[in-house]
Write an enzyme that holds these catalytic residues in place. Structure first.
Site, PDB file in Angstrom:
ATOM      1  CG  ASP A  16      -1.997   1.026   1.183  1.00 11.15           C
ATOM      2  OD1 ASP A  16      -2.036   1.786   0.193  1.00 11.15           O
ATOM      3  OD2 ASP A  16      -2.813   1.091   2.112  1.00 11.15           O
ATOM      4  CG  ASP A 118      -3.530   3.647  -3.171  1.00 11.28           C
ATOM      5  OD1 ASP A 118      -4.387   2.824  -3.554  1.00 11.28           O
ATOM      6  OD2 ASP A 118      -3.726   4.432  -2.218  1.00 11.28           O
ATOM      7  CD  GLU A 119      -5.668  -1.151  -1.697  1.00 11.45           C
ATOM      8  OE1 GLU A 119      -5.356  -1.885  -0.730  1.00 11.45           O
ATOM      9  OE2 GLU A 119      -6.724  -0.502  -1.736  1.00 11.45           O
TER      10      GLU A 119
END
Length: 387
Positions: A16, A118-119
């Protein structure tokens, strides 16, 4: 259809990125490092828009995602406001995901399941050897991502995706005040097995699950929100441990034959879903608009809805898959939101028919209240071979 590769071990990583959007903006404007940065809308607090992200410096003033920009500026008047730049975030995210896909774990390429900008989940591919200490590999992931993209991240390690996802929260956890003093000079809170939270890498396993999660409220679990937690509380289930110990039959009867037992599995830290690197396939496309002046005239409301439907269809046509369902979202003044949807009797790409369907859904909302936002979403038929 060929079999998709799946993770073949019970070790999963969750990566993350740290304050991703704000971090990308600081990379583009190094002079902003250490300053409170708020990204949202067109960066104009006089317009109606919400915060997309805020740097830690802005969060310290109480600014959070989803907050109206006007309120965010009142909380942090010295913040630097920036407009949302989706293209820049797409490019930065692609660089991170390409970096992750380039990694090898125990001699074989990792499997990468992208969850968003973002992950992502990571798992070792088929044919791997001895995996060694997964926390060591997790730290290597952080180091490589930082070196190649200049973006920081937290990595959670678990025996499954659920545990890895929750572990990331502890990997990134920031402590302050009395808690930091209790944790020691390093400012990191110790976990039940002596691991330090907030150090960038954290691990949860079947063995540590009860000590780590059992005392926490049920909405601490990935997949349980406030409404479900309230429903569980009505059954006398307040904590994760309560949920794990609940009767599967009782939950099935109270909540549903599928959802009830699934919630119990969450409470026990169980998750059998594999790391699946298959490319993400859109199920639909949506567009929405927040109006700087509330819409009150019905003709304006209808026109905006039909226009947004047309914008959605432009994206859908690129997929070459017909629309099977139309949905609208309406937000009234001050901030009350309703959604309405309708499954089409047969799939279509006819623009007029889809606009008519979207307009017809307006008949199912209140017509005497000012409207500040309208959204339209078109869901598509599955691609050949399914999702």
């Amino acid at each position: 259809m060929s079999e998709r590769p799946r993770a073949t071990t019970n070790v999963v990583l969750h990566v993350d990125l740290d304050q991703f959007i704000a971090a990308v903006e600081v990379l583009r404007r190094p002079e902003l490092a250490g300053k409170p940065v708020i990204v949202g809308g067109r960066g104009d607090p006089t317009e109606r828009a919400v915060v997309s992200t805020a740097s830690y410096e802005a969060r310290a003033h109480g600014v959070g995602s989803g907050m109206p920009l006007r309120l965010a500026v009142r909380k942090c008047p010295d913040a630097v406001l920036l407009p949302v730049d989706h293209a820049a975030y797409d490019q930065a995210s692609a660089g991170v995901m390409d970096t992750l896909r380039s990694l090898e774990w125990s001699g074989v390429p990792v499997l990468v399941e992208v969850l968003g900008w973002d992950e992502a989940f990571l798992g070792p591919g088929p044919g791997h050897g001895d995996l060694g200490d997964p926390k060591t590999f997790a730290q290597n992931v952080r180091d490589v991502v930082l070196e190649r993209t200049r973006l920081r991240s937290g990595v959670g390690v678990g025996d499954n995706k659920l545990q890895a996802k929750l572990a990331t929260g502890f990997a990134k956890q920031r402590v302050d005040g009395a808690l930091a003093r209790e944790a020691g000079a390093g400012g990191h809170e110790p976990g039940p097995d002596g691991q330090l939270r907030g150090t960038g890498v954290y691990r949860i396993t079947h063995e540590t699950w009860d000590a780590e999660m059992g005392h926490r409220p049920t909405d601490a679990l990935w997949g349980i929100g406030a409404k479900t937690a309230k429903r569980l509380a009505g059954l006398g289930i307040e904590t994760v441990a309560d949920l794990g110990a609940a009767s599967a039959e009782g939950l099935a009867a109270a909540i549903g034959p599928t959802t009830g037992p699934w919630l119990r599995r969450l409470g026990r830290g169980a998750d059998t879903s594999p790391v699946d690197p298959s490319p993400w396939v859109a199920r639909g496309h949506g567009h929405e608009e927040t109006f700087q002046q509330d819409l009150v005239e019905w003709s304006d409301i209808v026109a905006a809805t039909r226009r947004l439907c047309g914008e959605c269809l432009t994206d859908v046509v690129k997929e070459d898959r017909p629309v099977t369902r139309v949905e609208i979202k309406v937000r009234y003044k001050p901030f009350f939101t309703v959604t309405r949807g309708h499954k089409l009797p047969e799939p279509t790409l006819d623009a007029d028919r889809l606009a008519d369907e979207a307009e017809a859904l307006l008949d199912r909302i209140e017509k005497d209240r000012p409207i500040r936002l309208i959204g339209v979403r078109l869901e598509m038929a599955p691609p050949p071979g399914g999702y």
